[in-house]
Design a protein around this motif. Sequence first.
Motif, short mmCIF file in Angstrom:
data_model
loop_
_atom_site.label_atom_id
_atom_site.label_comp_id
_atom_site.label_asym_id
_atom_site.label_seq_id
_atom_site.Cartn_x
_atom_site.Cartn_y
_atom_site.Cartn_z
N ILE A 52 160.35 -3.93 -94.13
CA ILE A 52 160.84 -4.96 -93.20
C ILE A 52 162.14 -4.50 -92.54
CG2 ILE A 52 161.81 -7.30 -93.08
CD1 ILE A 52 159.68 -8.14 -95.12
N VAL A 63 151.06 -12.99 -93.34
CA VAL A 63 152.46 -13.01 -92.92
C VAL A 63 152.64 -14.24 -92.02
CG1 VAL A 63 154.33 -11.78 -91.80
CG2 VAL A 63 152.52 -10.50 -92.95
N LEU A 64 153.64 -15.05 -92.32
CA LEU A 64 153.90 -16.26 -91.54
C LEU A 64 155.33 -16.23 -91.03
CD1 LEU A 64 152.60 -18.75 -94.27
CD2 LEU A 64 151.29 -17.91 -92.33
N VAL A 65 155.58 -16.96 -89.96
CA VAL A 65 156.93 -17.12 -89.44
C VAL A 65 157.31 -18.59 -89.57
CG1 VAL A 65 158.45 -16.90 -87.45
CG2 VAL A 65 156.67 -15.20 -87.85
N ARG A 119 156.98 -14.39 -100.69
CA ARG A 119 158.27 -13.71 -100.58
C ARG A 119 158.75 -13.90 -99.14
NH1 ARG A 119 158.72 -8.49 -101.06
NH2 ARG A 119 160.44 -8.41 -102.54
N ALA A 121 161.89 -12.45 -85.55
CA ALA A 121 161.02 -12.75 -86.70
C ALA A 121 159.56 -12.62 -86.34
CB ALA A 121 161.31 -14.16 -87.23
N ALA A 122 159.18 -13.12 -85.18
CA ALA A 122 157.78 -13.02 -84.76
C ALA A 122 157.39 -11.56 -84.54
CB ALA A 122 157.55 -13.83 -83.49
N GLN A 174 158.26 -3.58 -99.79
CA GLN A 174 158.23 -4.50 -98.65
C GLN A 174 159.59 -4.65 -97.98
OE1 GLN A 174 156.69 -8.51 -99.57
NE2 GLN A 174 154.68 -7.60 -99.19
N ALA A 225 157.16 -9.87 -87.98
CA ALA A 225 155.96 -10.36 -88.67
C ALA A 225 154.70 -9.72 -88.09
CB ALA A 225 155.87 -11.88 -88.56
N GLN A 240 151.64 -12.72 -100.80
CA GLN A 240 151.14 -11.48 -101.38
C GLN A 240 149.65 -11.55 -101.68
OE1 GLN A 240 154.42 -9.38 -100.97
NE2 GLN A 240 152.71 -8.52 -102.10
N THR A 241 149.24 -12.59 -102.33
CA THR A 241 147.85 -12.67 -102.78
C THR A 241 146.87 -12.70 -101.61
OG1 THR A 241 148.62 -13.92 -104.69
CG2 THR A 241 146.25 -13.90 -104.29
N ALA A 242 147.23 -13.47 -100.58
CA ALA A 242 146.34 -13.60 -99.43
C ALA A 242 146.55 -12.49 -98.42
CB ALA A 242 146.56 -14.95 -98.76
N GLY A 243 147.65 -11.73 -98.55
CA GLY A 243 147.94 -10.69 -97.57
C GLY A 243 148.26 -11.26 -96.20
N LEU A 250 154.61 -6.16 -89.26
CA LEU A 250 154.34 -6.11 -90.70
C LEU A 250 152.85 -6.24 -90.98
CD1 LEU A 250 155.73 -6.00 -93.51
CD2 LEU A 250 155.85 -8.49 -93.43
N GLY A 251 152.19 -7.10 -90.21
CA GLY A 251 150.76 -7.28 -90.41
C GLY A 251 149.96 -6.05 -90.06
N ILE A 309 160.48 -14.81 -92.25
CA ILE A 309 159.20 -14.12 -92.40
C ILE A 309 158.76 -14.34 -93.84
CG2 ILE A 309 158.06 -11.88 -92.50
CD1 ILE A 309 159.93 -10.93 -90.37
N ARG A 344 162.06 -13.67 -96.05
CA ARG A 344 163.26 -12.98 -95.62
C ARG A 344 163.73 -13.62 -94.33
NH1 ARG A 344 164.70 -7.33 -96.74
NH2 ARG A 344 166.23 -6.65 -95.22
N GLN A 370 151.68 -4.67 -98.33
CA GLN A 370 151.41 -5.56 -99.46
C GLN A 370 152.00 -5.04 -100.77
OE1 GLN A 370 146.94 -6.41 -98.45
NE2 GLN A 370 147.74 -8.14 -99.57
N VAL A 394 155.76 -13.60 -96.62
CA VAL A 394 154.59 -12.82 -96.97
C VAL A 394 153.91 -13.48 -98.15
CG1 VAL A 394 153.70 -10.58 -97.70
CG2 VAL A 394 155.70 -10.70 -96.20
#
Lengths: 94, 308
Positions: B275, A33-35, A15, B251-252, B271, B255, A28-31, B258-259, A24, A17, B266, A26
């Motif tokens: 956010i 967060v990437l940019v 997912r 964004a960084a 979510q 993120a 979900q399965t792995a939990g 969020l973590g 950003i 945004r 999750q 997400v």
Amino acid sequence: MIEAGTILKKCADARYRNVGGEGIVVRQTAGEVLVLNDVGVRVLELLEAADLSASALVDALVAEYAVDRATLEQDVPAYLQELVDAGVVECRVV
Amino acid sequence: MSFGASFLRHPDLFPARHSGEPWGDERVAIHFAGNVYVWDGLSATQAAAVRERFGPPCPPPAETPAAALEIRVFRASVEDFVDDGRIWAFDFDLDYAPDAIRFAGFRFLGRLDWTPRLRAALWTPEDSRLVSHAILENFLRAVVGYHLLEQGGVLLHSAAVADASGAYLFFGPSGAGKSTISRLNHAAGRMVLSDDMNALRLTPEGVVVERLPFAGDFGQKGGGAVGSYPARALCRLHKGPEPVLRPLSPAAAVAALLGCAPFVNQNPYWQDKLIERLQALNARLPVRALTFALDDRFWDLLHRGEIS
């Protein structure tokens, strides 16, 4: 290896945004967060609308970014492979 | 493994409503972060344990607190739970639905429902071990995470240190240095609000840090009372050889936050709301990346707002 005819789709559990032009994501399965940069966000937007081949993605990006086709044809497959390795995009089995 | 399968003998028989046999008639109210959490249906043993763990109720806040959130406690049979020889397990399973969350853990089941309003229920076969085995606290942390978000705040896995100017928040995953920075600052005589979890609220006056009774490995020795502190800095913590403070893109920053926003990050149904809250938080108090050299030289950077 991503080739021009490789069909790609956004991973169902990714997912994303748009935040300030970056994305950003997400997983979900792995939990996780990437940019992603603006190109990554645009790729996800395009793949959310439809599964696309790597060449179709290059066509779309050529039209939207001030980068020549040759550069995109060289860089986009590698970038798509990064997105596949990150679990954000997957290759659709035809 | 499917939801609850490692904890429950019959996950498909999970309670659909907040009902059952209460442990007793006792009610205990815990005041913190501008809220009141009322545990209802406790036995005398459980109530005494809750009062001992959380201390006397906080003095009433200056303004009228939000309505109390009631958490009802019911009996469960020990036969409802898998017996695999484990003495304790800290983790628990969560199952998300559009209007509810189910919890399944070591000797407890829980529900958090938010229609028609946010309310919670816990089922456990444990009387004296409800508090000593952290069943109550684990569930309460998750409930607080959602309750805060509903009220305009956010729960953050973080350390917070306060001085005369306000509170400085340091967040990051395990190993980022939260406990180390807490120990160093406590040794230096500064007030450590928590080395584990803090609540942040966005108010018209700015961002405030609310001290919580969840203190992690550092324990409750940080000093200072439960209360609100104006937030002066929000730092994503990294360890490194030299102290450095640098800005992060929106964004960084979001993120990173969020973590470290537990229990909610999750949940796909919450979510977007989380956010948006984190974006608003970053807009009010921009997150910066702080490289921490395991000493207190970073304070000069923070007090001067010096960014590399």
